[in-house]
Write a protein that holds these residues in place. Structure first.
Motif, mmCIF file in Angstrom:
data_model
loop_
_atom_site.group_PDB
_atom_site.id
_atom_site.type_symbol
_atom_site.label_atom_id
_atom_site.label_comp_id
_atom_site.label_asym_id
_atom_site.label_seq_id
_atom_site.Cartn_x
_atom_site.Cartn_y
_atom_site.Cartn_z
ATOM 1 N N LYS A 242 0.890 -1.179 0.000
ATOM 2 C CA LYS A 242 0.000 0.000 0.000
ATOM 3 C C LYS A 242 0.922 1.221 0.000
ATOM 4 C CE LYS A 242 -3.593 0.102 2.660
ATOM 5 N NZ LYS A 242 -4.466 0.039 3.876
ATOM 6 N N ASN A 243 1.019 1.866 -1.139
ATOM 7 C CA ASN A 243 1.996 2.920 -1.346
ATOM 8 C C ASN A 243 1.457 4.264 -0.851
ATOM 9 O OD1 ASN A 243 3.856 4.819 -2.355
ATOM 10 N ND2 ASN A 243 4.359 3.500 -4.096
ATOM 11 N N SER A 244 2.020 4.759 0.258
ATOM 12 C CA SER A 244 1.530 6.020 0.837
ATOM 13 C C SER A 244 1.787 7.206 -0.075
ATOM 14 C CB SER A 244 2.172 6.252 2.208
ATOM 15 O OG SER A 244 3.541 6.569 2.087
ATOM 16 N N LEU A 245 2.847 7.144 -0.892
ATOM 17 C CA LEU A 245 3.112 8.226 -1.831
ATOM 18 C C LEU A 245 1.979 8.371 -2.847
ATOM 19 C CD1 LEU A 245 6.890 7.556 -2.458
ATOM 20 C CD2 LEU A 245 5.948 9.681 -1.513
ATOM 21 N N LEU A 246 1.486 7.235 -3.319
ATOM 22 C CA LEU A 246 0.380 7.278 -4.279
ATOM 23 C C LEU A 246 -0.907 7.748 -3.625
ATOM 24 C CD1 LEU A 246 1.037 4.047 -6.383
ATOM 25 C CD2 LEU A 246 1.711 6.416 -6.867
ATOM 26 N N MET A 247 -1.091 7.397 -2.354
ATOM 27 C CA MET A 247 -2.253 7.915 -1.621
ATOM 28 C C MET A 247 -2.196 9.448 -1.572
ATOM 29 S SD MET A 247 -2.468 5.453 1.719
ATOM 30 C CE MET A 247 -2.399 3.671 1.622
ATOM 31 N N ALA A 248 -1.020 9.976 -1.264
ATOM 32 C CA ALA A 248 -0.869 11.428 -1.175
ATOM 33 C C ALA A 248 -1.153 12.084 -2.515
ATOM 34 C CB ALA A 248 0.536 11.785 -0.698
ATOM 35 N N HIS A 249 -0.655 11.502 -3.588
ATOM 36 C CA HIS A 249 -0.906 12.050 -4.921
ATOM 37 C C HIS A 249 -2.395 11.989 -5.267
ATOM 38 C CE1 HIS A 249 3.061 13.056 -6.471
ATOM 39 N NE2 HIS A 249 3.533 11.987 -5.851
ATOM 40 N N VAL A 273 -0.554 23.250 -1.933
ATOM 41 C CA VAL A 273 0.232 22.061 -1.602
ATOM 42 C C VAL A 273 1.679 22.522 -1.459
ATOM 43 C CG1 VAL A 273 0.975 19.790 -2.366
ATOM 44 C CG2 VAL A 273 -1.357 20.555 -2.822
ATOM 45 N N LYS A 274 2.146 22.562 -0.219
ATOM 46 C CA LYS A 274 3.390 23.284 0.055
ATOM 47 C C LYS A 274 4.589 22.365 0.267
ATOM 48 C CE LYS A 274 4.601 27.525 2.499
ATOM 49 N NZ LYS A 274 4.165 28.482 3.522
ATOM 50 N N GLU A 275 4.350 21.179 0.786
ATOM 51 C CA GLU A 275 5.480 20.316 1.096
ATOM 52 C C GLU A 275 5.006 18.871 1.177
ATOM 53 O OE1 GLU A 275 8.468 19.629 4.901
ATOM 54 O OE2 GLU A 275 7.699 21.652 4.495
ATOM 55 N N MET A 276 5.803 17.944 0.648
ATOM 56 C CA MET A 276 5.505 16.523 0.772
ATOM 57 C C MET A 276 6.805 15.763 0.949
ATOM 58 S SD MET A 276 3.200 14.020 -1.662
ATOM 59 C CE MET A 276 4.365 13.887 -3.019
ATOM 60 N N ALA A 277 6.825 14.852 1.927
ATOM 61 C CA ALA A 277 8.025 14.069 2.182
ATOM 62 C C ALA A 277 7.622 12.688 2.667
ATOM 63 C CB ALA A 277 8.905 14.757 3.218
ATOM 64 N N GLY A 278 8.375 11.683 2.270
ATOM 65 C CA GLY A 278 8.092 10.343 2.760
ATOM 66 C C GLY A 278 8.582 9.264 1.830
ATOM 67 N N ASN A 279 8.012 8.097 1.992
ATOM 68 C CA ASN A 279 8.339 6.944 1.163
ATOM 69 C C ASN A 279 7.071 6.111 1.024
ATOM 70 O OD1 ASN A 279 8.082 5.518 3.640
ATOM 71 N ND2 ASN A 279 10.268 5.825 4.056
ATOM 72 N N SER A 280 7.214 4.898 0.519
ATOM 73 C CA SER A 280 6.009 4.096 0.282
ATOM 74 C C SER A 280 5.284 3.733 1.573
ATOM 75 C CB SER A 280 6.372 2.820 -0.491
ATOM 76 O OG SER A 280 7.266 2.020 0.263
ATOM 77 N N ALA A 281 6.009 3.702 2.686
ATOM 78 C CA ALA A 281 5.385 3.305 3.953
ATOM 79 C C ALA A 281 4.671 4.467 4.644
ATOM 80 C CB ALA A 281 6.430 2.710 4.892
ATOM 81 N N LYS A 282 5.251 5.678 4.562
ATOM 82 C CA LYS A 282 4.640 6.824 5.263
ATOM 83 C C LYS A 282 4.985 8.107 4.523
ATOM 84 C CE LYS A 282 4.390 9.185 9.746
ATOM 85 N NZ LYS A 282 4.882 9.191 11.155
#
Length: 420
Positions: A242-249, A273-282
């Motif tokens: 479950k890819n959290s990056l894709l959820m954010a997008h 949308v000012k800032e996004m950071a993470g990986n597939s987990a969070k």
């Protein structure tokens, strides 16, 4: 000291805000802000100000006592105490020391730096045409000028100097305050103790060209959305990852199309949308929410909460969480009805100086928004400068002088409205 030399003297102190230290809760975030505050405290003492207090946060306050004879105050009338605010820090877009210079403007382009071929172009800054024949303070193209907000400091201090030199000018009690770290979340204003300060109304000087005036700005908030996925090795990810990056997008794609800073102007609100950071987990997503109306702002915050709820239904409650926070209110909320009088006084002060007031909605925040929300009505006056946060920042000397003259007239008008 004349107002130009005063301004130039302040620009020699590097007061660039430090975002790293600010994020760590340190205030002031840079040593230069305290250095400037200490210089101002000494100047205030030399001018005979009273109740000078310099705090460890670099918040500096002082009082000019009333000089109105008691016999001119009918029935023990008290003159409202007016305050003026400026901020000590300069923006972090450029961290170099300021190298200001004065040019006599004859029209056309201004070469800021011959060696680096940095040009302030009239074609890109057509408002320069309004200042042909005037002296203009500019940078050398490698730094900010620092007129945001040292022009305000110079204007306020020059007014105090003029009042002390001309005791025949009657005035009530005047208070001044210089605040740190405005450039990163209005931190000085948020830490400021309005109640103990004792002013009835005030003005910040933190605006642009001559004549501009701000009595409305954003209702502002921010959102932090956290997406929690499930990591897996790609060779065995099917049905597990479950890819959290894709959820954010996907969350971003469901924001209203066209309601972003790059598509809006005037009083149109937005989601940024000012800032996004993470990986597939969070993944953590940060947004700014802005709207001029209270209802529009509330609707935007509700929309984000409902969107998060819908995503939780789709992905599972543990997959998404949202934190919504208010940052500051529209200053217009504090300047309605009987509280409108600071606007009326400012308008008369502009008129007396033959300046046309150009009321503009500020698509941003300023210290006065926070101070107003704390109970001190505080619209925003011009400093006369242009191109804040840019190496092309410039300040016409006549506009700086006009800013100080408006401050003086506000003080006079406040007095005149209450004495015999």
């Amino acid at each position: 000291m004349n107002i130009t030399d005063r301004f130039l003297n302040y620009t020699r102190i590097n007061t660039t805000t430090n975002r790293g230290k600010g994020a760590a809760g340190i205030m002031p975030s840079s040593d230069g802000q305290m250095e400037l505050a200490q210089l101002l405290a000494q100047e205030l003492e030399n001018l005979g100000m009273q109740d000078i207090v310099l705090r460890e946060t670099a918040i500096l306050t002082a009082t000019l006592p009333s000089n109105i004879p008691v016999e001119l105050l009918p029935n023990d009338t008290t003159i409202p105490t007016v305050a003026f605010f400026a901020h000590l820090d300069t923006s972090a877009e450029q961290t170099n020391d300021t190298h200001a210079q004065i040019v006599h403007y004859h029209g056309g382009d201004i070469c800021l730096n011959h060696d680096l071929n940095i040009i302030l172009k009239e074609s890109e800054h057509p408002e320069l045409c309004n200042y042909v024949g005037d002296d203009i303070l500019v940078t050398d193209g490698t730094c900010l000028l620092g007129a945001d907000d040292k022009a305000a400091i110079a204007a306020i201090m020059h007014t105090l100097q003029e009042l002390k030199a001309n005791p025949d000018i009657l005035h009530g009690t005047v208070k001044v305050a210089f605040l740190p770290d405005e450039e990163q979340g209005l931190r000085g204003a948020k830490a400021f103790d309005v109640e103990s300060f004792g002013a009835d109304f005030g003005y910040t000087l933190d605006c642009c060209g001559i004549g501009e005036f701000v009595h409305e700005n954003w209702n502002a908030g921010n959102a932090v959305v956290t997406f929690t996925g499930q990591s897996a090795h790609p060779m065995s990810a099917k049905g597990k990852l479950k890819n959290s990056l894709l959820m954010a997008h996907q969350f971003i794609s469901m924001l209203p199309a066209g309601e972003a800073p790059q598509y809006t102007e005037g009083r149109e609100g937005y989601y940024w949308v000012k800032e996004m950071a993470g990986n597939s987990a969070k993944t953590v997503l940060k947004l700014d929410i802005r709207d001029f109306t209270q209802q529009g702002y509330r609707d935007r915050m509700v929309f984000l909460q409902n969107l998060a709820n819908s995503c939780a239904t789709l992905w599972g409650e543990s997959a998404i969480s949202i934190q919504l926070d208010d940052r500051y209110e529209n200053v217009a909320n504090s300047l309605e009805g009987e509280a409108r009088f600071p606007i009326d006084i400012a308008k008369e002060a502009y008129t007396r100086n033959n300046i046309e007031m150009k009321a503009i909605p500020m698509r941003g925040g300023y210290d006065g928004a926070v101070l107003s929300q704390k109970g001190l009505p505080c619209p925003n006056l011009f400093t006369g400068a242009h191109n804040f946060h840019s190496i092309y920042e410039y300040l016409p000397v006549k506009s700086l002088q006009a800013a100080s003259s408006v401050v003086t007239e506000i003080i006079k008008i406040t007095c005149e409205r209450h004495i015999q």
